[in-house]
Design a protein around this motif. Structure first.
Motif, PDB file in Angstrom:
ATOM      1  N   THR A  97      -9.188 -14.104  25.357  1.00 19.11           N
ATOM      2  CA  THR A  97      -9.246 -14.059  26.823  1.00 19.11           C
ATOM      3  C   THR A  97      -8.433 -12.903  27.407  1.00 19.11           C
ATOM      4  O   THR A  97      -8.339 -12.768  28.622  1.00 19.11           O
ATOM      5  N   ALA A  98      -7.852 -12.060  26.547  1.00 16.63           N
ATOM      6  CA  ALA A  98      -6.938 -11.020  27.024  1.00 16.63           C
ATOM      7  C   ALA A  98      -7.594 -10.064  28.012  1.00 16.63           C
ATOM      8  O   ALA A  98      -6.998  -9.716  29.048  1.00 16.63           O
ATOM      9  N   ARG A  99      -8.801  -9.625  27.710  1.00 13.15           N
ATOM     10  CA  ARG A  99      -9.463  -8.672  28.614  1.00 13.15           C
ATOM     11  C   ARG A  99      -9.715  -9.316  29.979  1.00 13.15           C
ATOM     12  O   ARG A  99      -9.504  -8.674  31.013  1.00 13.15           O
ATOM     13  N   TRP A 100     -10.169 -10.558  29.980  1.00 11.44           N
ATOM     14  CA  TRP A 100     -10.402 -11.250  31.256  1.00 11.44           C
ATOM     15  C   TRP A 100      -9.091 -11.421  32.014  1.00 11.44           C
ATOM     16  O   TRP A 100      -9.035 -11.187  33.227  1.00 11.44           O
ATOM     17  N   LEU A 101      -8.040 -11.822  31.316  1.00 15.37           N
ATOM     18  CA  LEU A 101      -6.728 -11.986  31.959  1.00 15.37           C
ATOM     19  C   LEU A 101      -6.272 -10.674  32.577  1.00 15.37           C
ATOM     20  O   LEU A 101      -5.759 -10.641  33.700  1.00 15.37           O
ATOM     21  N   ARG A 102      -6.463  -9.586  31.837  1.00 15.16           N
ATOM     22  CA  ARG A 102      -6.027  -8.272  32.335  1.00 15.16           C
ATOM     23  C   ARG A 102      -6.911  -7.803  33.480  1.00 15.16           C
ATOM     24  O   ARG A 102      -6.417  -7.249  34.471  1.00 15.16           O
TER      25      ARG A 102
END
Length: 486
Positions: A97-102
């Motif tokens: 989920t890192a890209r979405w979080l960023r």
């Protein structure tokens, strides 16, 4: 057992103070990059990939690795890697989920919850409290670890040592918040990686090499099957508490948000997870080496302290500096995260106070001092913080894991409401607490996460599909008014 002279002990104390002073100077220097309260609280889009990777390692590899993880290796051999793998898997889970979080610009856990479920002051308050529990536990743990290690070495009182490390933590955080903490962690993190490998190699040398370890340590600890030597119940507890606890740890979310490029978000968290294995190598080498030389320790967590007494003068002083760098960098990161939750989430969103830059930074620095003082008092009063650190992971994960990750999975299929988030978090806390009181065989974190998951699924099914796509937005916390510099 070698006897260290007063001069050598004085040299260790001086080396530790030099490290703290160097960290303070670095913090002031890098803190000048913090131009406003956003830089102090979350350092948005400002950190290069290599800095994110090393600061994640410096944050994760603290007093717990120095004492608790070495103790695991002393008592249970390769089982320490079962613990480390739980952390690594947690990092890989965050990578999904890192890209979405960023992309969404989330700086704290309540940002994510309110983005998924909608704004509610009660939800923000509960999510904020659950998010700060783990970093506050880390903070107290670092203080306890420092007092235990240096208390054995110098004979100084735990209260004095905790006061010293608390002051050092303040010096790391006050100048520029996350901006200064991240860059200082980067410098110290490189030193920590190098010293971890050097000390691990020397510990193995003291034990007579790998052959010395295999000769004097029970075979069940160093054979491949030693990964489960701690016992199935203990390993299951780590999986149930540490894995979801890592997935919900706000310290890591903050650094995802701080990555300079969106493309670095996922790569940074994966590489950070792999660096955690360095801590496992360090803990395993020292734990097994000490076990080979001194198998009769009544408390496995004394293994690291025993090793200190065996080091030659030059390495002893360098190792003392390494211990200070390790503990103060982690305590600084944990302290900054707790203050961010208090100021940005609880004060900014729940209380709804004025949010000018100058006011937010001033309040952040005041909270930093107060939180440090509270953590120091608790560390002095309850010097078993290492034992309840797992409990903070368990309760935080029980409340937050389902809303964060199941909520993310369901966000396009069902209408998620603040009531659903509140019900799920409350169910997680109640389920976790009830299972702990009942002393269940299955780790109590599992019951909490299961209860939260069931309640959230029930709420989602009852609410039906969303009537319209959820509008995109960045951080749910309004930007501070004004532009006063830090």
């Amino acid at each position: 057992m070698p006897h260290h002279s007063t001069a050598q002990i004085a040299a260790i104390v001086v080396a530790g103070l030099v490290i703290i002073a160097a960290g303070a100077l670095l913090s002031v220097y890098f803190g000048r990059r913090a131009k406003n309260s956003a830089d102090w609280l979350s350092a948005p889009e400002s950190l290069p990939l290599i800095v994110v990777v090393i600061t994640q390692f410096a944050t994760a590899a603290g007093g717990g690795v120095l004492i608790a993880h070495v103790g695991i290796a002393y008592a249970s051999g390769w089982s320490v890697f079962a613990y480390e793998l739980c952390v690594v898997l947690g990092f890989f889970g965050l990578a999904l989920t890192a890209r979405w979080l960023r992309d969404q610009g989330f700086g704290t856990v309540p940002d994510v919850v309110t983005r998924l479920f909608g704004r509610s002051r009660v939800v923000v308050a509960l999510a904020g409290v659950c998010a700060l529990v783990v970093p506050f536990g880390w903070l107290a743990t670092q203080f306890v670890a420092f007092s235990q290690l240096f208390g054995q070495l110098t004979g100084l009182s735990p209260s004095l040592l905790i006061a010293v490390i608390a002051a050092g933590s303040l010096l790391f955080v006050l100048p520029g918040g996350l901006t200064s903490v991240a860059w200082t962690d980067f410098v110290f993190g490189i030193f920590k990686i190098v010293m971890s490998l050097v000390v691990a190699a020397y510990a193995v040398h003291l034990a007579g090499g790998w052959s010395g370890i295999t000769t004097h340590v029970p075979e069940r600890l160093w054979q491949p099957s030693g990964l489960f030597a701690a016992g199935g119940d203990q390993v299951w507890l780590w999986v149930a508490a540490i894995l979801p606890g890592t997935l919900t740890n706000q310290l890591y979310y903050q650094r995802i948000f701080a990555t300079k490029n969106v493309s670095d978000a996922r790569r940074g968290i994966i590489l950070s997870g792999l660096t955690i294995l360095v801590g496992g190598v360090y803990a395993a080498a020292i734990g097994l080496s000490v076990r080979a030389q001194h198998p009769g320790l009544s408390n496995p967590e004394e293994a690291a302290g025993w090793l200190i007494t065996q080091l030659p003068p030059l390495l002893l002083v360098t190792y003392g500096a390494f211990l200070v760098a390790t503990i103060v960098s982690t305590s600084g990161s944990a302290l900054q995260s707790v203050v961010t939750s208090l100021v940005r989430d609880l004060y900014g969103s729940v209380v709804g106070g004025r949010r000018t830059d100058r006011r937010m930074v001033t309040l952040s620095r005041l909270c930093t001092v107060v939180v440090t003082a509270i953590a120091a008092v608790l560390a002095i009063s309850f010097p078993t913080a290492l034992t309840w650190l797992v409990a903070t992971y368990a309760y935080s994960a029980a409340a937050l894991a389902a809303p964060l990750f199941l909520g993310y999975a369901l966000r396009r299929r069902f209408r998620l409401t603040p009531a659903a988030a509140l019900s799920a978090m409350a169910a997680g806390l109640v389920g976790c607490g009830a299972a702990q009181i009942a002393d269940t065989v299955v780790p109590y974190a599992v019951y909490g996460i299961a209860a939260s998951t069931v309640v959230l699924l029930g709420c989602a099914l009852a609410s039906g599909r969303p009537s319209a796509p959820v509008p995109a937005q960045s951080s749910p916390v309004p930007a501070p008014e004004g532009s006063t510099s830090v």
